[in-house]
Every structure is written in structure tokens, then in C-alpha cells.
Design a protein around this motif. Structure first.
Motif, PDB file in Angstrom:
ATOM      1  N   ARG A   2      15.252  12.790  11.360  1.00  0.00           N
ATOM      2  CA  ARG A   2      16.148  11.676  11.040  1.00  0.00           C
ATOM      3  C   ARG A   2      16.107  11.373   9.550  1.00  0.00           C
ATOM      4  NH1 ARG A   2      16.463   5.663  13.436  1.00  0.00           N
ATOM      5  NH2 ARG A   2      18.507   5.299  12.613  1.00  0.00           N
ATOM      6  N   ILE A  60      21.758  -2.403   8.727  1.00  0.00           N
ATOM      7  CA  ILE A  60      22.001  -2.095  10.136  1.00  0.00           C
ATOM      8  C   ILE A  60      22.533  -0.666  10.273  1.00  0.00           C
ATOM      9  CG2 ILE A  60      23.486  -2.625  12.120  1.00  0.00           C
ATOM     10  CD1 ILE A  60      23.240  -5.629  11.210  1.00  0.00           C
ATOM     11  N   TRP A  61      23.502  -0.314   9.444  1.00  0.00           N
ATOM     12  CA  TRP A  61      24.066   1.032   9.505  1.00  0.00           C
ATOM     13  C   TRP A  61      23.064   2.096   9.096  1.00  0.00           C
ATOM     14  CZ3 TRP A  61      27.918   3.455  11.745  1.00  0.00           C
ATOM     15  CH2 TRP A  61      28.950   2.694  12.284  1.00  0.00           C
ATOM     16  N   GLN A  63      20.154   2.291  10.071  1.00  0.00           N
ATOM     17  CA  GLN A  63      19.352   2.544  11.269  1.00  0.00           C
ATOM     18  C   GLN A  63      20.123   3.289  12.358  1.00  0.00           C
ATOM     19  OE1 GLN A  63      16.039   1.809  11.249  1.00  0.00           O
ATOM     20  NE2 GLN A  63      16.526   1.299   9.133  1.00  0.00           N
ATOM     21  N   ILE A  64      21.410   3.444  12.186  1.00  0.00           N
ATOM     22  CA  ILE A  64      22.252   4.094  13.197  1.00  0.00           C
ATOM     23  C   ILE A  64      22.378   5.570  12.862  1.00  0.00           C
ATOM     24  CG2 ILE A  64      24.572   4.175  14.203  1.00  0.00           C
ATOM     25  CD1 ILE A  64      24.748   1.141  13.596  1.00  0.00           C
ATOM     26  N   GLY A  65      22.035   6.409  13.803  1.00  0.00           N
ATOM     27  CA  GLY A  65      22.064   7.853  13.576  1.00  0.00           C
ATOM     28  C   GLY A  65      23.422   8.501  13.737  1.00  0.00           C
ATOM     29  N   TRP A  66      24.375   7.786  14.288  1.00  0.00           N
ATOM     30  CA  TRP A  66      25.698   8.340  14.543  1.00  0.00           C
ATOM     31  C   TRP A  66      26.375   8.785  13.243  1.00  0.00           C
ATOM     32  CZ3 TRP A  66      30.539   6.406  13.043  1.00  0.00           C
ATOM     33  CH2 TRP A  66      31.638   7.037  13.629  1.00  0.00           C
TER      34      TRP A  66
END
Length: 71
Positions: A2, A60-61, A63-66
Motif C-alpha cells: 500500500r 481521508i482520501w 487512507q482510501i486504496g481505491w
């Protein structure tokens, strides 16, 4: 694996972005009103709350893997 984005990077990105937006806010309001004090007041008020919102949104973004791909 990641990809991690540091909080420091997000902070610097938020600050530089807000500097650009502050200049645009000031210029736009000044052109519409012709009043320096109104343009300055709007610029300060608007950028206080939107800077905090942008930083929270960025963290927040981060932390998002998408949509993040490792090479």
C-alpha cells in the motif's frame, strides 16, 4: 503493498492550494465590489474554514486504496 502519503505532504499541498485560492477569491470579490476591505474580509473568512475542510478531505482520501496502483 500500500502506498502511504505523509501528513506533512498533505499539509504542504493544502497550504499551497489555499494560497492560490486565496488570491483568486480576493481578485474575484475585489473585481465585483471594488472594495478592498470586503475582498480581504471574504478572503480571510472563506479560507479559514475551507482550509480545514480540504485538509480533512485530503487525509481521508489518503487512507482510501481505491484507484491507487503500485508500480
Amino acid at each position: 503493498m500500500r502506498r502511504l502519503v505523509s501528513a506533512k505532504r498533505s499539509m504542504v499541498k493544502a497550504i499551497t492550494y489555499r494560497m492560490v485560492v486565496m488570491c483568486l477569491d480576493f481578485l474575484t470579490i475585489y473585481l465585483f465590489t471594488g472594495a478592498l476591505h470586503i475582498a480581504l474580509g471574504f478572503m480571510v473568512a472563506s479560507n479559514l474554514y475551507t482550509s480545514v475542510a480540504y485538509l480533512l478531505h485530503e487525509r481521508i482520501w489518503a487512507q482510501i486504496g481505491w484507484g491507487v496502483h503500485e508500480m
